[in-house]
Design a protein around this motif. Sequence first.
Motif, PDB file in Angstrom:
ATOM      1  N   CYS A  50      -6.154   8.947  10.672  1.00 23.60           N
ATOM      2  CA  CYS A  50      -7.259   8.579   9.780  1.00 23.60           C
ATOM      3  C   CYS A  50      -7.320   9.482   8.549  1.00 23.60           C
ATOM      4  O   CYS A  50      -7.913   9.114   7.534  1.00 23.60           O
ATOM      5  N   ASP A  51      -6.696  10.663   8.590  1.00 25.30           N
ATOM      6  CA  ASP A  51      -6.662  11.576   7.452  1.00 25.30           C
ATOM      7  C   ASP A  51      -5.492  11.314   6.508  1.00 25.30           C
ATOM      8  O   ASP A  51      -5.422  11.888   5.428  1.00 25.30           O
ATOM      9  N   ILE A  52      -4.570  10.456   6.915  1.00 27.25           N
ATOM     10  CA  ILE A  52      -3.410  10.138   6.074  1.00 27.25           C
ATOM     11  C   ILE A  52      -3.813   9.026   5.108  1.00 27.25           C
ATOM     12  O   ILE A  52      -4.160   7.923   5.523  1.00 27.25           O
ATOM     13  N   GLN A  53      -3.777   9.327   3.826  1.00 32.96           N
ATOM     14  CA  GLN A  53      -4.120   8.345   2.797  1.00 32.96           C
ATOM     15  C   GLN A  53      -2.882   7.603   2.297  1.00 32.96           C
ATOM     16  O   GLN A  53      -2.981   6.460   1.865  1.00 32.96           O
ATOM     17  N   GLY A  80      -5.630  12.391  -0.124  1.00 31.27           N
ATOM     18  CA  GLY A  80      -6.058  11.735  -1.353  1.00 31.27           C
ATOM     19  C   GLY A  80      -5.476  12.305  -2.628  1.00 31.27           C
ATOM     20  O   GLY A  80      -5.279  11.592  -3.596  1.00 31.27           O
ATOM     21  N   GLU A  81      -5.157  13.604  -2.655  1.00 29.24           N
ATOM     22  CA  GLU A  81      -4.752  14.213  -3.913  1.00 29.24           C
ATOM     23  C   GLU A  81      -3.429  14.970  -3.912  1.00 29.24           C
ATOM     24  O   GLU A  81      -2.904  15.293  -4.954  1.00 29.24           O
ATOM     25  N   ARG A  82      -2.871  15.279  -2.750  1.00 26.55           N
ATOM     26  CA  ARG A  82      -1.652  16.083  -2.728  1.00 26.55           C
ATOM     27  C   ARG A  82      -0.788  15.743  -1.515  1.00 26.55           C
ATOM     28  O   ARG A  82      -1.232  15.074  -0.594  1.00 26.55           O
ATOM     29  N   GLU A  83       0.449  16.238  -1.555  1.00 31.81           N
ATOM     30  CA  GLU A  83       1.354  16.085  -0.425  1.00 31.81           C
ATOM     31  C   GLU A  83       1.030  17.151   0.614  1.00 31.81           C
ATOM     32  O   GLU A  83       0.963  18.325   0.298  1.00 31.81           O
ATOM     33  N   LEU A  84       0.846  16.725   1.847  1.00 31.01           N
ATOM     34  CA  LEU A  84       0.560  17.660   2.928  1.00 31.01           C
ATOM     35  C   LEU A  84       1.832  18.168   3.596  1.00 31.01           C
ATOM     36  O   LEU A  84       1.922  19.331   3.962  1.00 31.01           O
ATOM     37  N   ALA A  85       2.807  17.274   3.754  1.00 31.45           N
ATOM     38  CA  ALA A  85       4.030  17.667   4.459  1.00 31.45           C
ATOM     39  C   ALA A  85       5.197  16.782   4.050  1.00 31.45           C
ATOM     40  O   ALA A  85       5.015  15.611   3.704  1.00 31.45           O
ATOM     41  N   GLN A  86       6.381  17.377   4.079  1.00 28.02           N
ATOM     42  CA  GLN A  86       7.627  16.640   3.924  1.00 28.02           C
ATOM     43  C   GLN A  86       8.448  16.943   5.167  1.00 28.02           C
ATOM     44  O   GLN A  86       8.886  18.073   5.364  1.00 28.02           O
ATOM     45  N   ILE A  87       8.653  15.929   6.004  1.00 26.33           N
ATOM     46  CA  ILE A  87       9.269  16.124   7.311  1.00 26.33           C
ATOM     47  C   ILE A  87      10.668  15.507   7.304  1.00 26.33           C
ATOM     48  O   ILE A  87      10.811  14.304   7.082  1.00 26.33           O
ATOM     49  N   GLU A  88      11.671  16.327   7.559  1.00 20.27           N
ATOM     50  CA  GLU A  88      13.055  15.857   7.551  1.00 20.27           C
ATOM     51  C   GLU A  88      13.315  14.977   8.774  1.00 20.27           C
ATOM     52  O   GLU A  88      12.921  15.314   9.890  1.00 20.27           O
ATOM     53  N   LEU A  89      14.016  13.863   8.549  1.00 17.52           N
ATOM     54  CA  LEU A  89      14.354  12.924   9.614  1.00 17.52           C
ATOM     55  C   LEU A  89      15.867  12.887   9.811  1.00 17.52           C
ATOM     56  O   LEU A  89      16.617  13.214   8.892  1.00 17.52           O
ATOM     57  N   PRO A  90      16.344  12.464  10.997  1.00 20.34           N
ATOM     58  CA  PRO A  90      17.776  12.492  11.294  1.00 20.34           C
ATOM     59  C   PRO A  90      18.645  11.565  10.450  1.00 20.34           C
ATOM     60  O   PRO A  90      19.823  11.810  10.301  1.00 20.34           O
ATOM     61  N   GLY A  91      18.107  10.483   9.905  1.00 23.30           N
ATOM     62  CA  GLY A  91      18.930   9.555   9.135  1.00 23.30           C
ATOM     63  C   GLY A  91      18.134   8.352   8.663  1.00 23.30           C
ATOM     64  O   GLY A  91      16.932   8.225   8.924  1.00 23.30           O
ATOM     65  N   MET A 117       4.657   3.841  11.704  1.00 27.49           N
ATOM     66  CA  MET A 117       3.530   4.328  10.897  1.00 27.49           C
ATOM     67  C   MET A 117       2.683   3.161  10.393  1.00 27.49           C
ATOM     68  O   MET A 117       1.464   3.276  10.301  1.00 27.49           O
ATOM     69  N   ALA A 118       3.311   2.044  10.074  1.00 26.54           N
ATOM     70  CA  ALA A 118       2.562   0.866   9.627  1.00 26.54           C
ATOM     71  C   ALA A 118       1.618   0.375  10.726  1.00 26.54           C
ATOM     72  O   ALA A 118       0.519  -0.104  10.434  1.00 26.54           O
ATOM     73  N   GLN A 119       2.008   0.512  11.982  1.00 23.16           N
ATOM     74  CA  GLN A 119       1.160   0.108  13.099  1.00 23.16           C
ATOM     75  C   GLN A 119       0.093   1.156  13.411  1.00 23.16           C
ATOM     76  O   GLN A 119      -1.048   0.814  13.706  1.00 23.16           O
ATOM     77  N   LEU A 120       0.458   2.430  13.336  1.00 20.10           N
ATOM     78  CA  LEU A 120      -0.453   3.506  13.731  1.00 20.10           C
ATOM     79  C   LEU A 120      -1.464   3.865  12.647  1.00 20.10           C
ATOM     80  O   LEU A 120      -2.567   4.295  12.961  1.00 20.10           O
ATOM     81  N   ALA A 121      -1.082   3.725  11.390  1.00 22.45           N
ATOM     82  CA  ALA A 121      -1.972   4.054  10.266  1.00 22.45           C
ATOM     83  C   ALA A 121      -2.022   2.876   9.289  1.00 22.45           C
ATOM     84  O   ALA A 121      -1.514   2.959   8.171  1.00 22.45           O
ATOM     85  N   PRO A 122      -2.639   1.765   9.706  1.00 23.87           N
ATOM     86  CA  PRO A 122      -2.619   0.567   8.849  1.00 23.87           C
ATOM     87  C   PRO A 122      -3.434   0.719   7.567  1.00 23.87           C
ATOM     88  O   PRO A 122      -3.161   0.027   6.582  1.00 23.87           O
ATOM     89  N   GLU A 123      -4.425   1.608   7.550  1.00 24.29           N
ATOM     90  CA  GLU A 123      -5.255   1.773   6.360  1.00 24.29           C
ATOM     91  C   GLU A 123      -4.590   2.652   5.302  1.00 24.29           C
ATOM     92  O   GLU A 123      -5.027   2.684   4.157  1.00 24.29           O
ATOM     93  N   ALA A 124      -3.535   3.365   5.633  1.00 21.67           N
ATOM     94  CA  ALA A 124      -2.841   4.242   4.684  1.00 21.67           C
ATOM     95  C   ALA A 124      -1.929   3.430   3.772  1.00 21.67           C
ATOM     96  O   ALA A 124      -1.290   2.471   4.198  1.00 21.67           O
ATOM     97  N   ALA A 125      -1.880   3.829   2.507  1.00 16.93           N
ATOM     98  CA  ALA A 125      -1.009   3.169   1.533  1.00 16.93           C
ATOM     99  C   ALA A 125       0.424   3.649   1.718  1.00 16.93           C
ATOM    100  O   ALA A 125       0.664   4.770   2.152  1.00 16.93           O
TER     101      ALA A 125
END
Length: 126
Positions: free
Chosen positions: A50-53, A83-94, A105-113
């Motif tokens: 809910c905190d992810i915008q 709302g105003e800044r990047e909180l984290a950049q998380i490296e993914l395997p590929g 993420m689309a399913q878990l945080a549907p209200e986030a852009a």
Amino acid sequence: MKFASLTSQTEEKTFLQSEYAQAYSVGKLRLGQERLYFHAGLRTYYISYCDIQRYFRRVTQVPAKLCCGRGNFEIESLVICDGERELAQIELPGARAAKAVMERMAQLAPEAAVGPLRKASEDQQT
């Protein structure tokens, strides 16, 4: 294991540990039912959905010298913003893992852009 919140909200350690243990894991990232977790150093950071915008994929190309010439490695990352800044950049395997995380993420945080933040100079041009 030390848990640290990226927002001002803090939770009980026992609840965080149980959700973390059951979460979907991709590299350093874990997607729980209510929170996103990731490792950085000796800590595990978390943020409630809910905190992810805004969130998006960032692909960084790293030049490399190989035995047969030059090439680029692509580093896939998931960027989480409030709302105003990047909180984290998380490296993914590929790329494949990044696409799977974006679908979840689309399913878990549907209200986030979905998509990067626009800069003020880009806003004035349009």
